[in-house]
Scaffold this active site. Structure first.
Site, short mmCIF file in Angstrom:
data_model
loop_
_atom_site.label_atom_id
_atom_site.label_comp_id
_atom_site.label_asym_id
_atom_site.label_seq_id
_atom_site.Cartn_x
_atom_site.Cartn_y
_atom_site.Cartn_z
N GLU A 1 41.18 58.17 33.41
CA GLU A 1 40.35 57.04 33.86
C GLU A 1 39.07 56.99 33.02
O GLU A 1 38.55 58.04 32.63
CB GLU A 1 40.02 57.21 35.35
CG GLU A 1 38.87 56.40 35.89
CD GLU A 1 39.12 54.90 35.80
OE1 GLU A 1 38.14 54.17 35.52
OE2 GLU A 1 40.26 54.45 36.00
N ASP B 1 48.30 51.01 34.90
CA ASP B 1 47.68 50.10 35.87
C ASP B 1 46.36 49.61 35.28
O ASP B 1 45.29 49.90 35.80
CB ASP B 1 47.46 50.83 37.20
CG ASP B 1 46.86 49.92 38.27
OD1 ASP B 1 46.93 48.69 38.11
OD2 ASP B 1 46.31 50.46 39.25
N ASN C 1 44.72 56.58 43.39
CA ASN C 1 45.51 55.78 44.32
C ASN C 1 47.01 55.99 44.12
O ASN C 1 47.78 56.09 45.09
CB ASN C 1 45.15 54.31 44.15
CG ASN C 1 45.85 53.40 45.14
OD1 ASN C 1 45.69 53.55 46.34
ND2 ASN C 1 46.61 52.45 44.63
N CYS D 1 34.75 25.84 49.36
CA CYS D 1 34.59 27.25 49.02
C CYS D 1 35.58 27.62 47.92
O CYS D 1 36.74 27.23 47.95
CB CYS D 1 34.84 28.11 50.26
SG CYS D 1 34.83 29.88 49.96
N ASN E 1 37.85 56.82 27.42
CA ASN E 1 37.84 55.38 27.19
C ASN E 1 39.21 54.98 26.64
O ASN E 1 39.53 55.22 25.48
CB ASN E 1 36.74 55.01 26.20
CG ASN E 1 36.64 53.51 25.98
OD1 ASN E 1 37.53 52.74 26.38
ND2 ASN E 1 35.57 53.06 25.36
N PHE F 1 44.60 54.67 33.63
CA PHE F 1 43.71 53.80 34.43
C PHE F 1 43.87 54.19 35.90
O PHE F 1 44.08 53.34 36.77
CB PHE F 1 44.05 52.32 34.21
CG PHE F 1 44.07 51.90 32.77
CD1 PHE F 1 42.90 51.54 32.12
CD2 PHE F 1 45.26 51.84 32.07
CE1 PHE F 1 42.92 51.14 30.78
CE2 PHE F 1 45.30 51.44 30.74
CZ PHE F 1 44.12 51.09 30.09
N CYS G 1 35.29 33.23 57.41
CA CYS G 1 36.23 33.35 56.31
C CYS G 1 37.55 33.89 56.86
O CYS G 1 37.57 34.92 57.54
CB CYS G 1 35.69 34.29 55.22
SG CYS G 1 36.87 34.58 53.87
N CYS H 1 47.56 42.98 36.85
CA CYS H 1 46.77 41.97 37.56
C CYS H 1 46.61 40.71 36.72
O CYS H 1 45.83 39.83 37.08
CB CYS H 1 45.40 42.52 37.97
SG CYS H 1 44.38 43.08 36.59
#
Length: 452
Positions: A335, A383, A319, A95, A362, A314, A177, A409
């Site tokens: 955003e 972010d 959050n 997997c 954008n 962003f 999983c 990220c």
């Protein structure tokens, strides 16, 4: 000649120039690359070895040749790393959902921190003054968002539900999983049995997972209208397993609840007394525990004061924006997706927050003429997605901004943008650290503080 880091086995041969007789090699692993594979070298050419860890000696079979690197798969570990552990998942290695289960949790953190620092130094030419303690939480059963593939395999005469295999070509044949929330991860086989008995077993390509604090929902994408029999099967499954079930006959806007009819998804941020409502396909952070710790650390790093004006770019559903608004004087969230901005505004009203504004824009285009970009801010939160925030950094942050917190990220785009903030905008990289948002995967999530 082979260098001392790669030796032939007694019964196999290998030719660098081509004309191979066999492709089994004994290799010394010296490093990990960004996707979690080990690295070995033959005459200076890199070989990326699946299932191998730094410091190990392995027997590996070559499975792909390229101009600048080759690829191989570990067949036997001859000398194991002290960080090697037994993978918890029976499907590890097949997997493609996880690639680092054979590396201890401490080893995973160390590897991710090494990748972060190497990227900052190599790409951004910057080094943090301080290293933040890594943010960690549950290592198993943490994933509250995801997408499972569904495929009826004619040759096997049965239906498979799971992530893609490592090669990406096939759906992995799994029964459970270990990283998905147990409400879903323990029911993979039950889902396969359910769909395998439906009329639409060949017309149902995927299942999205979206879990709030009070409801775990499954979103079934179907390419043709469902029969009454199929709807009854899904309804019975939802009730018996206490799961929300949504149907998606078309695009994102077509998603609607089957059961419960008044299905409601939300998650709480207790420290800020915030409740955020979201739609099944909205982006939310997949790891609840890390998300709460990440928000708390962001608030701490920004050193929020009651009169601060904060810009959150962003921002998604809010959050970060909404918890920031509990502590700052005024917060502006921007955003790109208009539907998320609409729900962020709804969430602000729902949480009785009146010092926050949201805008849709954008952020990969020049926005310096917009009213929100012309305002002065004291603190900035970034972010961005994997591509980073280079376009924004052409005109922001303004000179009034004293602190920037960057939630990343992708270490490569963070490193590039860190170089821009330091070398062009006059900031220093005061601190950086990793966040284990995706345990047992090679994803490197991180957070960095820049000070004027």
């Amino acid at each position: 000649m082979l260098d001392r880091r790669a030796r032939l086995t007694a019964t196999h041969y290998f030719s660098i120039a081509g004309g191979t007789v066999s492709q089994t090699l004994e290799l010394e692993i010296t490093d990990l690359i960004h996707d979690g594979r080990g690295v070995a070298h033959i005459d200076g050419k890199a070989i990326f070895v699946s299932g191998a860890l730094p410091g190990e000696r392995v027997l590996a079979r070559m499975n792909a040749r390229h101009r600048h690197f080759d690829e191989a798969q570990t067949e036997e570990v001859l000398l194991a790393s002290p960080d090697r552990v037994e993978p918890r998942c029976a499907h590890f290695g097949i997997c493609g959902g996880c690639s680092l289960q054979h590396l201890s949790p401490a080893g995973q953190i160390a590897a991710k921190q090494k990748i972060l620092l190497e990227n900052l130094e190599r790409i951004g030419k910057v080094t943090p003054t301080n290293m933040l303690a890594p943010l960690t939480d549950l290592a198993w059963g943490y994933r509250r968002k995801g997408r499972l593939s569904v495929k009826y395999v004619e040759k096997k005469g049965r239906l498979l539900v799971g992530f893609r295999e490592n090669n990406g070509k096939f759906v992995a044949d799994i029964k459970r999983c270990e990283v998905l929330l147990p409400a879903v991860g323990d029911r993979i086989e039950a889902l396969a049995t359910l769909i395998g008995g439906m009329d639409a077993l060949r017309e149902l390509p995927q299942i999205e997972i979206a879990a709030g604090d009070d409801l775990v929902a499954l979103i079934f994408r179907h390419l043709k209208p469902l029969s009454e029999k199929d709807r009854e099967l899904l309804l019975a499954f939802a009730k018996s397993e206490n799961l929300g079930v949504f149907l998606q006959p078309g695009g994102n806007d077509s998603v609607h609840a089957l059961w419960p009819e008044d299905a409601h998804l939300s998650f709480r941020i207790p420290a800020s007394e915030i409740d955020i409502e979201f739609k099944p396909l909205d982006f939310i952070q997949i790891n609840e525990g890390i998300n709460l710790k990440m928000i708390a650390q962001t608030i701490d790093l920004l050193d929020l004061q009651p009169k601060d004006r904060v810009l959150d770019l962003f921002c998604g559903l809010g959050n970060f924006t909404l918890p920031l608004a509990r502590r700052a004087g005024q917060v502006t969230g921007v955003e790109g997706e208009a539907s998320l901005v609409a729900r962020a505004n709804t969430n602000a009203r729902h949480n009785n927050l009146h010092n926050v504004d949201f805008f849709s824009a954008n952020l990969f285009e020049d926005q310096r003429a917009t009213p929100w970009a012309k305002q002065k801010y004291d603190k900035l939160l970034l972010d961005p997605p994997r591509s980073g925030a280079a376009e924004i950094l052409e005109y922001l942050p303004g000179r009034s901004v004293q602190r920037v917190v960057y939630v990343s990220c992708h270490p490569g785009s963070l490193a590039r943008d860190a170089g821009i903030l330091v070398q062009r905008h006059g900031f220093k990289l005061s601190a950086a650290g990793v966040m284990d948002m995706f345990p047992h995967t090679a994803h490197v999530e991180s957070i960095a503080l820049f000070e004027r």
